[in-house]
Design a protein around this motif. Sequence first.
Motif, PDB file in Angstrom:
ATOM      1  N   ASN A  37      -2.754  13.160  -0.232  1.00 24.77           N
ATOM      2  CA  ASN A  37      -2.271  11.829  -0.612  1.00 24.77           C
ATOM      3  C   ASN A  37      -3.036  10.691   0.063  1.00 24.77           C
ATOM      4  O   ASN A  37      -2.458   9.663   0.406  1.00 24.77           O
ATOM      5  CB  ASN A  37      -0.784  11.695  -0.303  1.00 24.77           C
ATOM      6  CG  ASN A  37       0.029  11.944  -1.551  1.00 24.77           C
ATOM      7  OD1 ASN A  37      -0.477  11.828  -2.672  1.00 24.77           O
ATOM      8  ND2 ASN A  37       1.292  12.281  -1.360  1.00 24.77           N
TER       9      ASN A  37
ATOM     10  N   ALA B  80     -14.860   7.290  -4.680  1.00 24.51           N
ATOM     11  CA  ALA B  80     -13.506   7.052  -4.143  1.00 24.51           C
ATOM     12  C   ALA B  80     -12.441   7.390  -5.188  1.00 24.51           C
ATOM     13  O   ALA B  80     -11.414   8.019  -4.871  1.00 24.51           O
ATOM     14  CB  ALA B  80     -13.368   5.603  -3.696  1.00 24.51           C
ATOM     15  N   ASP B  81     -12.694   6.991  -6.438  1.00 28.96           N
ATOM     16  CA  ASP B  81     -11.725   7.276  -7.517  1.00 28.96           C
ATOM     17  C   ASP B  81     -11.519   8.785  -7.635  1.00 28.96           C
ATOM     18  O   ASP B  81     -10.387   9.259  -7.766  1.00 28.96           O
ATOM     19  CB  ASP B  81     -12.239   6.720  -8.858  1.00 28.96           C
ATOM     20  CG  ASP B  81     -12.227   5.199  -8.873  1.00 28.96           C
ATOM     21  OD1 ASP B  81     -11.552   4.610  -8.000  1.00 28.96           O
ATOM     22  OD2 ASP B  81     -12.892   4.602  -9.736  1.00 28.96           O
TER      23      ASP B  81
ATOM     24  N   SER C  70       0.863  -1.167   0.000  1.00 28.12           N
ATOM     25  CA  SER C  70       0.000   0.000   0.000  1.00 28.12           C
ATOM     26  C   SER C  70       0.898   1.215   0.000  1.00 28.12           C
ATOM     27  O   SER C  70       2.057   1.142   0.366  1.00 28.12           O
ATOM     28  CB  SER C  70      -0.901   0.018   1.225  1.00 28.12           C
ATOM     29  OG  SER C  70      -0.149   0.324   2.348  1.00 28.12           O
TER      30      SER C  70
ATOM     31  N   ASN D  59      -9.666  10.085  -4.504  1.00 25.96           N
ATOM     32  CA  ASN D  59      -8.248   9.701  -4.539  1.00 25.96           C
ATOM     33  C   ASN D  59      -7.457  10.579  -5.506  1.00 25.96           C
ATOM     34  O   ASN D  59      -6.294  10.880  -5.268  1.00 25.96           O
ATOM     35  CB  ASN D  59      -8.106   8.228  -4.938  1.00 25.96           C
ATOM     36  CG  ASN D  59      -8.664   7.305  -3.875  1.00 25.96           C
ATOM     37  OD1 ASN D  59      -8.846   7.709  -2.734  1.00 25.96           O
ATOM     38  ND2 ASN D  59      -8.951   6.069  -4.250  1.00 25.96           N
ATOM     39  N   GLU D  60      -8.118  10.961  -6.563  1.00 20.17           N
ATOM     40  CA  GLU D  60      -7.435  11.770  -7.579  1.00 20.17           C
ATOM     41  C   GLU D  60      -7.323  13.231  -7.142  1.00 20.17           C
ATOM     42  O   GLU D  60      -6.299  13.879  -7.367  1.00 20.17           O
ATOM     43  CB  GLU D  60      -8.248  11.683  -8.872  1.00 20.17           C
ATOM     44  CG  GLU D  60      -7.461  12.056 -10.111  1.00 20.17           C
ATOM     45  CD  GLU D  60      -8.352  11.974 -11.330  1.00 20.17           C
ATOM     46  OE1 GLU D  60      -8.940  10.906 -11.574  1.00 20.17           O
ATOM     47  OE2 GLU D  60      -8.451  13.000 -12.031  1.00 20.17           O
TER      48      GLU D  60
ATOM     49  N   LYS E  45       1.384   7.329  -0.129  1.00 19.54           N
ATOM     50  CA  LYS E  45      -0.069   7.392   0.044  1.00 19.54           C
ATOM     51  C   LYS E  45      -0.456   6.901   1.435  1.00 19.54           C
ATOM     52  O   LYS E  45       0.156   5.987   1.969  1.00 19.54           O
ATOM     53  CB  LYS E  45      -0.763   6.509  -0.991  1.00 19.54           C
ATOM     54  CG  LYS E  45      -0.605   6.994  -2.423  1.00 19.54           C
ATOM     55  CD  LYS E  45      -1.690   7.969  -2.771  1.00 19.54           C
ATOM     56  CE  LYS E  45      -1.569   8.397  -4.230  1.00 19.54           C
ATOM     57  NZ  LYS E  45      -2.443   9.538  -4.521  1.00 19.54           N
TER      58      LYS E  45
ATOM     59  N   GLU F 166      -3.335   5.000   3.133  1.00 15.68           N
ATOM     60  CA  GLU F 166      -4.509   4.214   2.748  1.00 15.68           C
ATOM     61  C   GLU F 166      -5.529   4.194   3.886  1.00 15.68           C
ATOM     62  O   GLU F 166      -5.194   3.840   5.012  1.00 15.68           O
ATOM     63  CB  GLU F 166      -4.085   2.789   2.394  1.00 15.68           C
ATOM     64  CG  GLU F 166      -5.230   1.974   1.831  1.00 15.68           C
ATOM     65  CD  GLU F 166      -4.786   0.593   1.378  1.00 15.68           C
ATOM     66  OE1 GLU F 166      -4.087   0.494   0.356  1.00 15.68           O
ATOM     67  OE2 GLU F 166      -5.124  -0.379   2.073  1.00 15.68           O
TER      68      GLU F 166
ATOM     69  N   ASN G  68      -7.868  14.709  -3.824  1.00 19.10           N
ATOM     70  CA  ASN G  68      -7.456  15.202  -2.504  1.00 19.10           C
ATOM     71  C   ASN G  68      -5.966  15.519  -2.489  1.00 19.10           C
ATOM     72  O   ASN G  68      -5.158  14.853  -3.143  1.00 19.10           O
ATOM     73  CB  ASN G  68      -7.837  14.196  -1.406  1.00 19.10           C
ATOM     74  CG  ASN G  68      -6.852  13.075  -1.246  1.00 19.10           C
ATOM     75  OD1 ASN G  68      -5.864  13.198  -0.535  1.00 19.10           O
ATOM     76  ND2 ASN G  68      -7.108  11.961  -1.940  1.00 19.10           N
TER      77      ASN G  68
ATOM     78  N   GLN H  74      -5.588   7.682   0.089  1.00 18.56           N
ATOM     79  CA  GLN H  74      -6.098   6.685  -0.858  1.00 18.56           C
ATOM     80  C   GLN H  74      -7.235   5.942  -0.162  1.00 18.56           C
ATOM     81  O   GLN H  74      -7.002   5.215   0.805  1.00 18.56           O
ATOM     82  CB  GLN H  74      -4.956   5.713  -1.203  1.00 18.56           C
ATOM     83  CG  GLN H  74      -5.277   4.704  -2.271  1.00 18.56           C
ATOM     84  CD  GLN H  74      -5.133   5.284  -3.675  1.00 18.56           C
ATOM     85  OE1 GLN H  74      -4.499   6.323  -3.850  1.00 18.56           O
ATOM     86  NE2 GLN H  74      -5.727   4.624  -4.645  1.00 18.56           N
ATOM     87  N   VAL H  75      -8.464   6.152  -0.630  1.00 21.08           N
ATOM     88  CA  VAL H  75      -9.606   5.446  -0.023  1.00 21.08           C
ATOM     89  C   VAL H  75      -9.796   4.108  -0.715  1.00 21.08           C
ATOM     90  O   VAL H  75      -9.811   4.033  -1.945  1.00 21.08           O
ATOM     91  CB  VAL H  75     -10.901   6.287  -0.149  1.00 21.08           C
ATOM     92  CG1 VAL H  75     -12.100   5.502   0.342  1.00 21.08           C
ATOM     93  CG2 VAL H  75     -10.769   7.577   0.637  1.00 21.08           C
TER      94      VAL H  75
END
Lengths: 460, 290
Positions: free
Chosen positions: A64, A54-55, A27, A58-59, A34, A36, A61, A66-67
């Motif tokens: 850093n 989520a995508d 991860s 993640n892009e 990132k 997670e 925020n 990562q959901v």
Amino acid sequence: MKGILKKTAMLLALALSASMMTACGSSGSQNGEKVEIRIVTSERSKMDLYQSAADKFNEENDKNIQVVFDFKADNIGELIKTGYTSNNAPDIHGGMGSAMDNLAKKSGWYREVPEETVAAWKEQHGANSVTFTGDKIYSLKTVSTMEGNNGYKFLWNKTLFAEAGLDPETPPKTWAEVREFAKKITEVGAGKKYGYVMPFKDAIFTRYYIIIPGATSGIYNADGFEPTQGKYDFSIYAPMIEVYRQMIADGSVFPSPYTIDNDTARAQFAEGNIGMICAAGWDVDVFNDQFPVKDEWGITEYPVIEEFAGGYPYGVGSGTSYYMSNQSAHPEEQLEVYTWFMTLIEDEEIRAAKKGHEEFSTFKYPIAKSDGAKTPTGILKIEGEDSWTMLKNLILSDGDIKEGLQAISDSYNAALERARQDGENVDSYIHPDYSFYADSEEELAAQAEQLAKEEAASAE
Amino acid sequence: MAKIITNNKRINIPELLIRGVMYAILLAIAAVTLFPVVYSLLGGFKTTQELMTSSSLIPKSFSFENYVYVWDRVNFGRYTFNSLVVTVAVVLVQMLMSTMTAYAFSRRDFRFKKIIRMMYISVLFIHAGTATLYPKYQLIVDMGINKNFLGLIFAESAAPITAILLVEGYLAGISKSFDEAAKIDGCSFVKTFTHIIFPMMLPVICVNALLAFRSVWNAYLMPMIITAGNDKLQLLSVAIVELKSGGAGMATNWAAILAAVNISIVPVVLVYIICNKQFISGVSAGGVKG
């Protein structure tokens, strides 16, 4: 040749080892890039909504983060419990069931929502937008719960009504009419179509077929618990059990209440084989997306038992509660993701396009208050069968209804007493002035007046 | 006794009747056994609504939507890869362990051999069951291998005692003169095993490998617990059950589950087809002491 084979085998072994060690377990947090944050949920039906959100998150925020979503099945409670006991719990997860949630809160597994977050949430979404456990708040209500279609309603198949010689636009208003209409539909149905369904394979559906519909007739308490007296009293449900027994005796219930589950019941209603069914807000998605109803159908309030008329439909959030784990390695990011996650809701346009969305979101009468925090059932250790199973057995037997309901009350009151002796704060569940329908007569009158005005305005 | 003579062949009527009844019983058993498989194969092409309301076994129309859903949307390609990696690795480890253990028991005398062997066999009669789940999981977490395939492989790698006994039975049929000849030629105990005896055990290894493959492929409880914290590691067997979740109030997508089950059957069937010949000969040879 042999050498080449050996070298290839070595390379393959190395590649396999590498994949075992890293490919799936890696991860971003491990390489410092990132953080997670893992959310475990059983809401697979919302997979598209959650995954696309989520995508995007993640892009976009800038921290850093990562959901990652994990979609689990009915065993989610046990899995999360295992995670907690081995210090490996997910950062955010759905509720584990009232008994396990109580254990989690006692064990200090859940993280309290910080005061400033609660204040901001209340300001944005109202005073009732948080869920209290005693004086602590572990969970915010999701926007989906607050703004989605979360009521309980009664559905009827207009086509079957017409075939049975009934007015397809007039649903039953009393349970006596439900019985009468069910008989007619079954007679015309020639052994293929039935008037009503009782999906009691899973006994918990007695809650959705007895207790919640009972609220419309004013015979509701918190799943058997009467907070004004601080004890259980199931006797008020006798009229509902009586009418269900009569329908079974008439033969107008889809066979068989012992074996049919709710999925099958809904599929059969959608197929046009059942005249009337009890439903909840989530059924809007089921009857639009999963099991599209083939006939014309309508949505109405629950019927009432005549002599008990005067109650009000009971509305409650059908969403899942979500909690933050106290074991998260990244509490700051965890909180940020949690507040973001609580706001996720299906696009209004998509919701409005679904048949039933509007009806399930609005009520003809004032709405009874949510009872979640008022019942001590989660802290009880019941000896023998639970109340749902006992209610189911009572409907499907010919035993004395009064005695049967008294037996359920006795069993739960005994468990309540044992809980008291075990040191549980049972008295905190007693609220002598509690009303399920409104905080005061004035509030009730104001709600009724407001609804009457809205009704008059819409009639004009 | 009634007999009919046709083309110089005598047909015994009671024998014919008995045979007919036997075939009828066997056909009934085959139908009962095959019904769930056929139901699953055909059910994968239906919608859940049709599956739950229609009494017909044959779908109204053959749709691959469920297969597309589980393969593409639910990421079953990934889970199939995971299952293959873990299963192949576990089978290799188990084969190595079972053959080495059985060879040592069969060909070598060492201290406490009887006691150790007895301990192995006692596992057949004492089943700790789920009591070992949590300690095993905690051990895997403590070792720090719960977030990669090693945890899953470690959890499933213990060779079952039945595999060891099967190899022992097979070894009993291999003459010790092979070992003696190898020793005279200068082979060590280990080299005799790796170069002489191991290749001779191929049929029984195939049997054990097939049984192990099936067992690991279908393993559920421990993989479910280990992968609870990591969806990317999930195995097919766990992912299929996870499909049961629809979310609050939603219906279970049973047709998709059947499609997923059908996908998961394919590798086991392929392995059986490949190992079939060796499997039959291995079972018969390993089952009797020579």
